[in-house]
Design a protein around this motif. Structure first.
Motif, mmCIF file in Angstrom:
data_model
loop_
_atom_site.group_PDB
_atom_site.id
_atom_site.type_symbol
_atom_site.label_atom_id
_atom_site.label_comp_id
_atom_site.label_asym_id
_atom_site.label_seq_id
_atom_site.Cartn_x
_atom_site.Cartn_y
_atom_site.Cartn_z
ATOM 1 N N ARG A 189 4.514 -5.343 -5.394
ATOM 2 C CA ARG A 189 5.601 -4.779 -6.205
ATOM 3 C C ARG A 189 5.242 -4.055 -7.528
ATOM 4 N N ALA B 236 4.087 -0.681 -5.935
ATOM 5 C CA ALA B 236 5.341 0.074 -5.571
ATOM 6 C C ALA B 236 6.045 0.675 -6.743
ATOM 7 N N ASP B 237 6.022 0.117 -8.019
ATOM 8 C CA ASP B 237 6.292 0.480 -9.157
ATOM 9 C C ASP B 237 5.700 1.656 -9.712
ATOM 10 N N GLN C 63 4.514 3.809 -7.426
ATOM 11 C CA GLN C 63 4.473 4.492 -6.521
ATOM 12 C C GLN C 63 3.141 4.414 -5.900
ATOM 13 N N ARG D 38 7.672 2.151 -0.292
ATOM 14 C CA ARG D 38 8.694 0.844 -0.853
ATOM 15 C C ARG D 38 8.833 0.117 0.630
ATOM 16 N N SER D 39 8.705 0.537 1.711
ATOM 17 C CA SER D 39 8.815 -0.243 2.988
ATOM 18 C C SER D 39 7.654 -1.203 3.375
ATOM 19 N N LEU E 22 6.482 -2.689 0.792
ATOM 20 C CA LEU E 22 7.044 -3.783 -0.260
ATOM 21 C C LEU E 22 7.979 -4.635 0.435
ATOM 22 N N GLU E 23 9.088 -4.039 1.251
ATOM 23 C CA GLU E 23 9.960 -4.865 1.949
ATOM 24 C C GLU E 23 9.354 -5.715 2.891
#
Length: 355
Positions: free
Chosen positions: A120, A123-124, A126, A130-131, A133-134
């Motif tokens: 996370r 991802a913040d 970048q 994001r995929s 992280l999901e």
């Protein structure tokens, strides 16, 4: 010379003796003192008949406690006849392997949480898509689900009471191998008893939810247990033409137990009627009568038609009316037209004078 016939005087002599005897009997009757009796004056009373039946007691809630898995008993945490609360542990099964599985699932969950937190942050910034992280979020949720499943497996190894109640006999010991369906004990909520009984279909019009019922048991001959009709079955048994009725009876002291046979009386709609003590009723075969007090403190034996009976009382359908005074005690000394001395009136007068 005329012939004398002395034998003609004999009938005349016999007639004189009979008349003298009758006069003596009448004089004796007049000298006989009045019979001492007690009386009551009739007034309409509230009368309610009962429909009677035999019923079987059932617990408010009842269950057989059994195991849901195959395992050995690690500990038994109750005694026979003990009162338990809902959720209280009763039996603990061996759970070594399941406990280890829980520990393993907890470790996997910690790793998934740490990996998700790190991804996370990346991802913040970048630094990852994001995929990704999901994907890690899904892995975290799966780890949580595995831990919940392992904990449920451990929970299955502790058998708990599903509701408040009284336990039956203990049927297992530590070390016993139980399988699904193995009886461990019974649990009954006897704070309220369900009483099931049947009546013929002809009684349906006289039954209604909320009617009062009274029950008696041979175990407690002097006790009367009061309750109300809770349910009337929606169907009539086509074989017996009977309908099942269920009453609910509070049982705070626990005297009633499931399986007991009880005599049930259902109170029907009350009515106003005349009733007399059974002691006052003179019964001769199918004929019934009472001694009614007439003017001059004399009695007249009047026939009556009786209706229903209850403890110590008889309903009078015909022959008497409200306000009539009848003899209750002392009837064995009476016949039609006898004079009486009413001690009931004397006592009432004395009490009035004292007041």
């Amino acid at each position: 010379m005329p012939i004398r016939r002395p034998f003609l005087a004999l009938p005349f002599l016999a007639l004189c003796l009979a008349v003298a005897a009758c006069g003596k009997d009448e004089a004796g009757d007049r000298r006989q003192p009045p019979a001492t009796v007690t009386t009551i004056r009739l007034q309409p009373v509230r009368w309610s008949d009962e429909l009677t039946a035999l019923g079987t007691a059932k617990a408010r809630e009842s269950v057989d406690i059994t195991a849901s898995v195959t395992q050995t008993v690690a500990s038994v945490d109750f005694d026979s006849g003990q009162f338990v609360k809902r959720g209280q542990g009763l039996v603990t099964l061996t759970q070594g392997q399941q406990s280890a599985s829980v520990a393993e699932a907890q470790a996997s969950l910690r790793d998934a949480e740490q990996l998700y937190d790190r991804n996370r942050r990346l991802a913040d910034q970048q630094l990852i898509a994001r995929s990704e992280l999901e994907t890690q979020r899904t892995a975290l949720e799966a780890a949580r689900a595995r831990l919940a499943a392992q904990r449920a497996t451990v929970a299955d190894r502790v058998i708990r009471a599903p509701f408040d109640g009284v336990l039956g006999l203990r049927l297992v010991s530590a070390g016993t191998l139980v399988t699904p369906g193995t009886p461990i004990t019974t649990l009954d909520d006897v704070s309220l008893i369900k009483l099931d009984f049947t009546f013929p279909e002809s009684a349906l019009s006289q039954l209604a939810v909320g009617q009062r019922v009274s029950a008696r048991s041979d175990a407690w001959p002097d006790a009367v247990f009061e309750g109300t009709i809770a349910t009337i079955d929606s169907r009539v048994d086509p074989a017996t033409r009977a309908v099942t009725v269920r009453a609910e009876i509070p049982n705070p002291d626990g005297k009633l137990r499931p399986g007991m046979l009880l005599e049930v009386g259902v109170e029907r709609a009350a009515r106003q009627t005349l009733a007399i003590p059974e002691l006052a009723l003179q019964q001769s075969g199918a004929n019934a009568s009472v001694f009614r007090v007439e003017a001059g403190n004399k009695v007249k034996q009047v026939p009556v038609k009786i209706g229903a009976r209850r403890r110590g009382e008889v309903e009078i359908v015909e022959g008497l009316k409200a306000g009539d005074r009848i003899v209750v005690d002392g009837t064995v000394k009476l016949r039609d037209g006898s004079a009486i001395q009413d001690v009931t009136q004397q006592q009432a007068t004395a009490q009035a004078d004292e007041g």
